[in-house]
Enzyme design. Structure first.
Site, PDB file in Angstrom:
ATOM      1  N   CYS A 115       0.819  -1.234   0.000  1.00  0.00           N
ATOM      2  CA  CYS A 115       0.000   0.000   0.000  1.00  0.00           C
ATOM      3  C   CYS A 115       0.845   1.272   0.000  1.00  0.00           C
ATOM      4  O   CYS A 115       0.319   2.364  -0.232  1.00  0.00           O
ATOM      5  CB  CYS A 115      -0.955  -0.002   1.177  1.00  0.00           C
ATOM      6  SG  CYS A 115      -2.014  -1.455   1.206  1.00  0.00           S
ATOM      7  N   HIS A 248      -3.165   7.243   1.926  1.00  0.00           N
ATOM      8  CA  HIS A 248      -3.633   5.908   1.522  1.00  0.00           C
ATOM      9  C   HIS A 248      -4.998   5.671   2.162  1.00  0.00           C
ATOM     10  O   HIS A 248      -5.230   6.031   3.319  1.00  0.00           O
ATOM     11  CB  HIS A 248      -2.621   4.862   1.980  1.00  0.00           C
ATOM     12  CG  HIS A 248      -3.124   3.464   1.845  1.00  0.00           C
ATOM     13  ND1 HIS A 248      -3.679   3.002   0.682  1.00  0.00           N
ATOM     14  CD2 HIS A 248      -3.176   2.433   2.747  1.00  0.00           C
ATOM     15  CE1 HIS A 248      -4.048   1.741   0.859  1.00  0.00           C
ATOM     16  NE2 HIS A 248      -3.756   1.382   2.099  1.00  0.00           N
ATOM     17  N   ASN A 278     -10.127  -0.239   0.118  1.00  0.00           N
ATOM     18  CA  ASN A 278      -8.666  -0.133   0.098  1.00  0.00           C
ATOM     19  C   ASN A 278      -8.153  -0.735  -1.217  1.00  0.00           C
ATOM     20  O   ASN A 278      -8.221  -1.950  -1.407  1.00  0.00           O
ATOM     21  CB  ASN A 278      -8.116  -0.885   1.309  1.00  0.00           C
ATOM     22  CG  ASN A 278      -6.604  -0.832   1.406  1.00  0.00           C
ATOM     23  OD1 ASN A 278      -5.921  -0.459   0.456  1.00  0.00           O
ATOM     24  ND2 ASN A 278      -6.085  -1.219   2.549  1.00  0.00           N
TER      25      ASN A 278
HETATM   26  O1  UT7 Z   1      -3.451  -0.862   3.835  1.00  0.00           O
HETATM   27  C1  UT7 Z   1      -3.214  -1.252   5.148  1.00  0.00           C
HETATM   28  C2  UT7 Z   1      -4.087  -2.434   5.363  1.00  0.00           C
HETATM   29  N1  UT7 Z   1      -4.967  -2.557   6.414  1.00  0.00           N
HETATM   30  C3  UT7 Z   1      -5.419  -1.653   7.323  1.00  0.00           C
HETATM   31  O2  UT7 Z   1      -5.096  -0.522   7.385  1.00  0.00           O
HETATM   32  C4  UT7 Z   1      -6.379  -2.205   8.315  1.00  0.00           C
HETATM   33  C5  UT7 Z   1      -6.154  -1.702   9.710  1.00  0.00           C
HETATM   34  N2  UT7 Z   1      -7.076  -2.286  10.646  1.00  0.00           N
HETATM   35  C6  UT7 Z   1      -8.403  -2.025  10.628  1.00  0.00           C
HETATM   36  O3  UT7 Z   1      -8.866  -1.262   9.806  1.00  0.00           O
HETATM   37  C7  UT7 Z   1      -9.282  -2.671  11.671  1.00  0.00           C
HETATM   38  O4  UT7 Z   1      -8.467  -3.344  12.608  1.00  0.00           O
HETATM   39  C8  UT7 Z   1     -10.318  -3.663  11.062  1.00  0.00           C
HETATM   40  C9  UT7 Z   1     -11.356  -2.880  10.294  1.00  0.00           C
HETATM   41  C10 UT7 Z   1      -9.618  -4.638  10.130  1.00  0.00           C
HETATM   42  C11 UT7 Z   1     -11.004  -4.456  12.153  1.00  0.00           C
HETATM   43  O5  UT7 Z   1     -11.603  -3.568  13.076  1.00  0.00           O
HETATM   44  P1  UT7 Z   1     -11.434  -3.821  14.640  1.00  0.00           P
HETATM   45  O6  UT7 Z   1     -12.184  -2.747  15.299  1.00  0.00           O
HETATM   46  O7  UT7 Z   1      -9.957  -3.918  14.895  1.00  0.00           O
HETATM   47  O8  UT7 Z   1     -12.182  -5.188  14.836  1.00  0.00           O
HETATM   48  P2  UT7 Z   1     -11.632  -6.601  15.349  1.00  0.00           P
HETATM   49  O9  UT7 Z   1     -10.725  -7.237  14.345  1.00  0.00           O
HETATM   50  O10 UT7 Z   1     -11.093  -6.439  16.750  1.00  0.00           O
HETATM   51  O11 UT7 Z   1     -12.969  -7.443  15.444  1.00  0.00           O
HETATM   52  C12 UT7 Z   1     -14.018  -7.062  16.338  1.00  0.00           C
HETATM   53  C13 UT7 Z   1     -15.180  -8.005  16.107  1.00  0.00           C
HETATM   54  C14 UT7 Z   1     -14.814  -9.481  16.199  1.00  0.00           C
HETATM   55  O12 UT7 Z   1     -15.883 -10.149  16.830  1.00  0.00           O
HETATM   56  P3  UT7 Z   1     -15.779 -10.571  18.386  1.00  0.00           P
HETATM   57  O13 UT7 Z   1     -14.571 -11.453  18.473  1.00  0.00           O
HETATM   58  O14 UT7 Z   1     -15.605  -9.272  19.150  1.00  0.00           O
HETATM   59  O15 UT7 Z   1     -17.074 -11.251  18.626  1.00  0.00           O
HETATM   60  C15 UT7 Z   1     -14.753  -9.911  14.758  1.00  0.00           C
HETATM   61  O16 UT7 Z   1     -15.046 -11.279  14.594  1.00  0.00           O
HETATM   62  O17 UT7 Z   1     -15.738  -7.815  14.796  1.00  0.00           O
HETATM   63  C16 UT7 Z   1     -15.853  -9.075  14.143  1.00  0.00           C
HETATM   64  N3  UT7 Z   1     -15.681  -8.870  12.721  1.00  0.00           N
HETATM   65  C17 UT7 Z   1     -16.695  -8.623  11.882  1.00  0.00           C
HETATM   66  N4  UT7 Z   1     -18.020  -8.532  12.087  1.00  0.00           N
HETATM   67  C18 UT7 Z   1     -18.785  -8.256  11.014  1.00  0.00           C
HETATM   68  C19 UT7 Z   1     -14.516  -8.848  12.022  1.00  0.00           C
HETATM   69  N5  UT7 Z   1     -14.775  -8.600  10.713  1.00  0.00           N
HETATM   70  C20 UT7 Z   1     -16.124  -8.448  10.606  1.00  0.00           C
HETATM   71  C21 UT7 Z   1     -16.972  -8.171   9.535  1.00  0.00           C
HETATM   72  N6  UT7 Z   1     -18.296  -8.078   9.782  1.00  0.00           N
HETATM   73  N7  UT7 Z   1     -16.520  -7.977   8.277  1.00  0.00           N
END
Ligand code: UT7
Length: 321
Positions: A115, A248, A278
């Site tokens: 990225c 980005h 993204n």
């Molecule tokens: O170019 C660089 C590449 N990437 C990035 O910049 C990404 C950086 N990170 C992020 O944007 C965030 O960390 C995410 C958007 C990927 C995730 O958000 P988060 O607030 O860190 O969520 P999490 O991974 O801690 O997940 C929280 C909950 C989990 O459920 P439980 O365990 O709390 O019950 C996940 O299973 O959200 C759940 N979850 C979803 N629910 C619905 C994870 N993905 C999804 C989804 N839909 N797509």
């Protein structure tokens, strides 16, 4: 003094937007509410089977070439930033060169910095131009991340989209790129990777994108703030003098946190993450082209472009448009 000036931009998105609800309808275990609240993403574009990164790069490049008013055979350097190349080799840049009908010109090569790829490629092209060795560069970010997504992993598959953006960078005595900085720390490689390869005619390892989202989030906010400060410091320019921040586009919360750290109001930040998701190396040139074509970015504006991605890599470019 030779500057590298952006003479024209172009971009291309394949097909129709695919909304979060469309993904739910396709069987992804997610919801529009979750994706919008956590990321700001509402839709993305996904390339049809058979479309390649060089196809997207070609369309974006044709638009940039037209906007710059240059003839294709004047282009003496082509750099394509991509992590989703058409082939292992030849490079996507040489395939693009062939599609543009350019023969026997200067160099053409790919840059793989995920990225941060466009920030890397622009920074490299500027050095070629400032040295006097090359005078008209086509710099492209082109990605088809939909091909490396595990559609059963809802934590990653909702985040990414496909697209391409391109700029023509040319030698000029007028200010263009004022400062750039690119960095890497390979010790962070496991938090965002596609840990597979091809050997003996078979895939070895895991050919899908894997990410520790929270670790990436924290790292991104830290280094994006630092690297923007670094290029401003190099040029002796304060954040108050910056007209536009074009980061980005991974997550609106990362973008907001970075803008806040720099003291740049969100009205001066170009965001496309809602509509594009993204698009990795394509996200910055896509956003730049959009803001130029809709009249927000004008000649003379000072712009900070910045990216962070797998590797880990990160970089920023400060330019006067
Ligand atoms: O170019 C660089 C590449 N990437 C990035 O910049 C990404 C950086 N990170 C992020 O944007 C965030 O960390 C995410 C958007 C990927 C995730 O958000 P988060 O607030 O860190 O969520 P999490 O991974 O801690 O997940 C929280 C909950 C989990 O459920 P439980 O365990 O709390 O019950 C996940 O299973 O959200 C759940 N979850 C979803 N629910 C619905 C994870 N993905 C999804 C989804 N839909 N797509």
């Amino acid at each position: 003094m030779i500057y590298a000036l952006i003479a024209g931009t172009g971009s291309y998105l394949p097909g129709q937007p695919v909304s979060n609800s469309d993904l739910v309808a396709r069987g992804i275990d997610t919801s529009d509410e979750w994706v919008v609240e956590r990321t700001g993403i509402r839709a993305r574009h996904l390339a049809e089977a058979g479309t390649t990164a060089s196809d997207l790069a070609h369309q974006a490049s044709l638009r940039a070439i037209e906007a710059a008013g240059v003839a294709v055979d004047e282009i003496d350097l082509i750099i394509v930033a991509t992590s989703t190349p058409d082939f292992i080799f030849p490079s996507t840049a040489t395939l693009l060169q062939s599609k543009l009908g350019i023969r026997n010109s200067g160099a053409a090569f790919d840059v793989q910095a995920v990225c941060s790829g466009f920030a890397y490629a622009l920074s490299i092209a500027e050095k070629f131009i400032r040295s006097g060795s090359h005078s008209k560069a086509l710099v492209v970010g082109a990605e088809i991340f939909s091909r490396i997504l595990d559609w059963s992993d809802r934590g990653t598959c909702v985040l990414f989209g496909d697209g391409a953006g391109a700029v023509i960078l040319e030698a000029s005595d007028k200010p263009g790129i004022l400062a750039s900085a690119i960095h890497a720390d390979g010790s962070y490689n496991p938090i965002l990777c596609v840990p597979g390869s091809v050997a003996g005619g078979a895939v070895t390892g895991d050919p899908f994108l894997r990410m520790d989202g929270q670790a990436v989030f924290k790292f991104a906010v830290k280094v994006l703030g630092e690297v923007a400060g670094e290029v401003l410091g190099q040029a002796g320019i304060s954040a108050a003098e910056v007209n536009w921040l074009i980061p980005h586009q991974a997550n609106i919360r990362i973008i907001q946190a970075t803008a806040k750290r720099l003291g740049i109001p969100m009205e001066q930040v170009v965001t496309t993450v809602a509509e594009h998701g993204n698009t990795s190396a394509a996200s910055i040139p896509l956003a730049l082209d959009l803001a130029i074509r809709d009249g927000r970015v004008r000649r003379g504006d000072k712009i900070v472009l910045e990216g962070v991605g797998g590797g880990f890599t990160w970089g920023a470019v400060l330019l006067e448009y």
